[in-house]
Design an enzyme around this catalytic site. Structure first.
Site, short mmCIF file in Angstrom:
data_model
loop_
_atom_site.label_atom_id
_atom_site.label_comp_id
_atom_site.label_asym_id
_atom_site.label_seq_id
_atom_site.Cartn_x
_atom_site.Cartn_y
_atom_site.Cartn_z
N ARG A 1 47.45 46.65 43.65
CA ARG A 1 46.76 45.55 42.98
C ARG A 1 46.08 44.63 44.00
O ARG A 1 45.05 44.03 43.73
CB ARG A 1 47.79 44.75 42.17
CG ARG A 1 47.14 43.73 41.24
CD ARG A 1 47.27 42.33 41.71
NE ARG A 1 46.25 41.45 41.17
CZ ARG A 1 46.25 40.89 39.98
NH1 ARG A 1 47.21 41.11 39.15
NH2 ARG A 1 45.29 40.10 39.61
N TYR B 1 41.98 44.39 45.97
CA TYR B 1 40.85 43.48 45.70
C TYR B 1 40.99 42.18 46.49
O TYR B 1 40.06 41.75 47.18
CB TYR B 1 40.84 43.22 44.20
CG TYR B 1 39.97 42.09 43.73
CD1 TYR B 1 38.60 42.28 43.54
CD2 TYR B 1 40.51 40.85 43.43
CE1 TYR B 1 37.80 41.24 43.08
CE2 TYR B 1 39.72 39.81 42.97
CZ TYR B 1 38.36 40.01 42.79
OH TYR B 1 37.58 38.99 42.34
N ALA C 1 40.48 42.57 50.23
CA ALA C 1 39.06 42.78 50.56
C ALA C 1 38.29 41.46 50.46
O ALA C 1 37.47 41.12 51.31
CB ALA C 1 38.46 43.83 49.63
N VAL D 1 42.14 38.86 30.68
CA VAL D 1 43.00 38.53 29.54
C VAL D 1 42.26 37.92 28.35
O VAL D 1 42.51 38.27 27.20
CB VAL D 1 44.20 37.66 29.99
CG1 VAL D 1 43.79 36.27 30.45
CG2 VAL D 1 45.24 37.56 28.90
C1 UGA Z 1 41.48 38.28 37.68
C2 UGA Z 1 40.73 38.75 38.91
O1 UGA Z 1 41.47 39.65 39.65
C3 UGA Z 1 40.31 37.63 39.79
O2 UGA Z 1 39.42 38.05 40.75
C4 UGA Z 1 39.57 36.61 39.08
O3 UGA Z 1 39.29 35.53 39.97
C5 UGA Z 1 40.40 36.15 37.94
O4 UGA Z 1 40.74 37.25 37.09
C6 UGA Z 1 39.57 35.19 37.17
O5 UGA Z 1 39.17 35.48 36.06
O6 UGA Z 1 39.26 34.18 37.79
P1 UGA Z 1 43.88 37.65 36.80
O7 UGA Z 1 43.96 36.17 36.54
O8 UGA Z 1 45.18 38.28 37.14
O9 UGA Z 1 42.80 37.90 37.96
O10 UGA Z 1 43.26 38.42 35.56
P2 UGA Z 1 43.61 38.73 34.06
O11 UGA Z 1 43.42 40.19 33.86
O12 UGA Z 1 42.81 37.83 33.20
O13 UGA Z 1 45.18 38.44 33.90
C7 UGA Z 1 45.73 37.16 33.77
C8 UGA Z 1 47.18 37.32 33.39
O14 UGA Z 1 47.27 37.80 32.06
C9 UGA Z 1 47.98 38.29 34.24
O15 UGA Z 1 49.27 37.82 34.39
C10 UGA Z 1 48.03 39.56 33.39
O16 UGA Z 1 49.12 40.39 33.67
C11 UGA Z 1 48.08 38.97 32.00
N1 UGA Z 1 47.55 39.83 30.90
C12 UGA Z 1 46.32 40.36 30.98
C13 UGA Z 1 48.31 40.01 29.76
O17 UGA Z 1 49.46 39.52 29.65
N2 UGA Z 1 47.80 40.75 28.75
C14 UGA Z 1 46.58 41.32 28.80
O18 UGA Z 1 46.17 42.00 27.82
C15 UGA Z 1 45.80 41.11 29.96
#
Ligand code: UGA
Length: 357
Positions: free
Chosen positions: A154, A157, A160, A203
């Site tokens: 994970r 990204y 990088a 999300v």
């Molecule tokens: C992502 C990207 O990796 C970052 O580069 C970016 O800056 C960031 O989004 C952003 O939008 O700013 P992350 O916040 O982990 O990072 O992305 P999401 O996929 O939106 O996940 C947020 C949280 O929700 C995580 O804990 C994930 O496990 C959780 N999640 C996600 C759920 O519980 N259910 C879902 O269906 C999707």
């Protein structure tokens, strides 16, 4: 640097102009200034209505192409938003993700250093790494960083992106600003799986898709991770605050000991007032969606818990809290995100429900 909003001779290059942030930035530049835009992307569906705008020139290409990079660096201001930034891809496609988030922006930075362009590079809040549930405010210039092990792919990204930040900061002669977005949300975010994209979007788009389809929202590892959701419209105001301050600064190098306001700085862009656990986000989104549809919230399926590895695949890991310090942007740019969480969610969700209806 001359960045008067009414100066028709200015052209800004926007790399990733067809993406979520890029499409909003393009709209704002055309509305708030007299500038021209040189837009680069591979996908233009979000900006169909701008394709014939006489102030825009578009190029279908990406930063893997040296000729495209050289062309972009001819413009005095380059905003780079291009990136693979969907977590579901970081594990299975880590080599591609690293090339997209290091090789390509590093090549652009080299070209900007040579041409003298100001590079505004979009990084990520993930450069703070595997933050714990009790981590406090993340500060641009003092917070230490820990990533997971190499087997936790994970972090492909984030590492990088961090390397790119360090490359940019170490590149002699480059005028640069790094932006670290904290979960921007709004209309045109990501995609609906199976309709205009494949895999798992971030999300907000994923929950919106599930709500529109009448499916249960999936809470990864119980939905305990927290995020500060930030309106994309606030993010655009931040970019304009940068333009404004850069425009009022001279071209001379700062005096010894003087901290430049805009250049050679990384900025968090987030809204610390909008922090929610993902489980709280699910509940709020269900309530808003029920209101939009005029139904009772109990008629929508209840969220279900899933494990991260089961949902995203082997190598998934998470940041448990990402709370931005926004003091630096306030101090140097006079900027603070102001859109409350309920407005952010309502804007995003009502757009999504209507767009994909
Ligand atoms: C992502 C990207 O990796 C970052 O580069 C970016 O800056 C960031 O989004 C952003 O939008 O700013 P992350 O916040 O982990 O990072 O992305 P999401 O996929 O939106 O996940 C947020 C949280 O929700 C995580 O804990 C994930 O496990 C959780 N999640 C996600 C759920 O519980 N259910 C879902 O269906 C999707």
């Amino acid at each position: 640097m001359n960045l008067r909003f009414d100066d028709r001779s200015i052209t800004v290059a926007v790399v990733g102009c067809g993406g979520f942030i890029g499409s909003h930035l393009l709209q704002a530049i055309l509305c708030r200034t007299q500038w021209r835009v040189f837009g680069v992307d591979l996908d233009f569906y979000r900006i169909q209505d701008k394709l014939n705008d006489e102030r825009c020139e578009f190029l279908c290409g990406d930063l893997a192409d040296v000729a495209v990079v050289e062309r972009i660096a001819q413009f005095p201001v380059v905003v780079n938003l291009a990136a693979i930034c969907t977590p579901s891809r970081y594990m299975a496609e880590s080599a591609t993700v690293i090339r997209s988030n290091y090789d390509h922006p590093a090549a652009l930075a080299d070209a900007c250093a040579k041409s003298g362009s100001w590079l505004v590079h979009f990084s990520t809040s993930e450069v703070y790494g595997r933050t714990a549930a009790d981590s406090g405010l993340l500060e641009e210039d003092s917070t230490p960083v820990t990533f997971g092990p190499v087997t936790a792919s994970r972090w492909s990204y984030a590492t990088a992106k961090l390397l790119t930040e360090r490359y940019i900061a170490g590149l002699s002669g480059l005028r640069w600003t790094v932006v670290r977005p904290f979960n921007f949300v709004g209309p045109y975010m990501d995609f609906m799986p199976g309709v205009d994209g494949e895999g798992i979007p971030r999300v907000l788009a994923n929950f919106s898709s599930a709500l529109v389809r009448g499916e249960a929202l999936k809470l990864v590892n119980g939905g305990k991770a927290r995020r500060c959701f930030t309106s994309v419209f606030d993010a655009i105001d931040f970019i304009f605050a940068l333009f404004q301050v850069a425009g009022s600064a001279g071209d001379e190098a700062p005096a010894l000991g003087e901290v430049p306001a805009v250049y050679s700085q990384a900025f968090n862009v987030g809204n610390p007032d909008n922090e929610l656990t993902i489980a709280e986000l699910a509940q709020k989104m269900r309530e808003i969606y029920a209101e939009i549809r005029g139904v009772g919230v109990e008629s929508l399926p209840a969220p279900v818990a899933v494990s991260g590895e089961e949902y995203y695949g082997e190598g998934y890991d998470d940041s448990l809290r990402r709370l931005p310090s926004v003091a630096k942007a306030e101090r140097l740019l006079g900027f603070r995100a102001k859109t409350p969480i309920d407005v952010c969610l309502r804007d995003s969700l009502s757009w999504f429900a209507e767009h994909y209806a």
